[in-house]
Write an enzyme that holds these catalytic residues in place. Sequence first.
Site, PDB file in Angstrom:
ATOM      1  N   ASP A   1      15.805 -30.990 -11.725  1.00  0.00           N
ATOM      2  CA  ASP A   1      17.107 -30.214 -11.332  1.00  0.00           C
ATOM      3  C   ASP A   1      16.754 -28.842 -11.399  1.00  0.00           C
ATOM      4  O   ASP A   1      16.303 -28.055 -12.487  1.00  0.00           O
ATOM      5  CB  ASP A   1      18.283 -30.255 -11.928  1.00  0.00           C
TER       6      ASP A   1
ATOM      7  N   ASP B   1      18.981 -25.599  -4.410  1.00  0.00           N
ATOM      8  CA  ASP B   1      19.412 -26.304  -5.518  1.00  0.00           C
ATOM      9  C   ASP B   1      19.106 -27.893  -5.172  1.00  0.00           C
ATOM     10  O   ASP B   1      19.726 -28.393  -4.208  1.00  0.00           O
ATOM     11  CB  ASP B   1      20.985 -26.405  -5.527  1.00  0.00           C
TER      12      ASP B   1
END
Length: 442
Positions: free
Chosen positions: A316, A107
């Site tokens: 992201d 992440d």
Amino acid sequence: MAAPKALLLLLLLLLPVSNAAQPPRTLQVPVFHRDAVFPPPPGAKRGGHLRQSLAADAARTYSLVDTTVHGLLHSPVRYTGIPFENGEYFALVGVGTPFARALLVIDTGSDLVWLQCRPCRRCYNQQGRLYDPRGSSTYRRIRCSSPQCRLLRYPGCDGSNGGCRYRIAYGDGSSSTGDLATDRLLFSNDTYIDNVTLGCGRDNEGLFYTADGLLGVGRGEMSISTQVAPAYGRVFAYCLSNDRTSRSARSSYLVFGRTPELPSTMFTALLSNPRRPSLYYVDMTGFSVDGERVTGYSNASLALDPATGLGGVVVDSGTAISRFARDAYEALRDAFDARAAAAGMRKLPREYSVFDACYDLRGTPAASAPPIVLHFAGGAEMALPPENYLLPVDVGKRLTYYCLGLEAADDGLSVLGKVQQQGFRVVFDVERERIGFAPNGC
């Protein structure tokens, strides 16, 4: 539930137990798509994982926006839910001494490394065994008075032993709470890193099914990319393979440290947002469809305003589908529609899930779809292959339609998600303040 025997054998081969005589220049991390680690059941519908993740995507993007810039009270929500049901990519690492293998979701939108730990008051159902820090000779609790504890946005203190407590709450209701500690992490190239700050989760719930935890590679001080920077520099790269079922360590990967640049790599400037310092912002300048630049939207729609913290485009790995400011998205969609009609793609009269541009491609190969290119400041671009933006959606009766796999964003933040990143080598070079994209990078 134990992982399949074939997978356990693979993990044994990828994480040796000896330390290299000379530490390598880079830190290699094997990466696997969740479909390769935990194959979907026979007969599972195409696009099923995608549909399950869209609501979590929306929650994640909302919480990536700092609510204080809108003049609202800042609730105790630091990050949002990660869409684990949509094609997550797991990094394989060893934790502790002797080490236990852990599959952690990568992440770039968060910092803390954490995993579920025994004894656990409340834990979601993961596939492997819970990590037991009592069996690790290198595990150490962090004190409340420590600098690491003060880095947490919402630190807590265990009154019985003075140990630091962490809590992360995600926008979709998922959360992790536990002890802040340090332990050894082992990587696939015979290298271990001691005293890595991590969270030992004792109370966890939400959308983290199958994963052992999370590997935060954001820009903050708690991030693993920052913690290994003294040895490997503030640069890392990954490639998320389109081959979701591959168990080859040469397919998807994550690597810390500077590596030779692929000749096709195109770099653009890495921007900073003081209101969201952990996120990786890029200066995206627009789109092309079928070789023609898309017009009809404000140039400010994709721009970051550092004074207010509003707007901008974030790269992201925790968001599945890219989202762009509404006027920019609608201009891109309309340009694609026009070119798709010219290519013989029949548009459907209704929407499917969040997608408002879907097509019946029977008789028309997906490869004939109008090409889409993303443009960035400095001349960098990403020419997306059709499978990165034309996504299959099962509609029953053995029919599969294809939808333009992008969304409109109404919250001021645009996001370049992992579906559009698949197959590209993405280089996060914080030292030189740039991000690079190279096609066919896996």
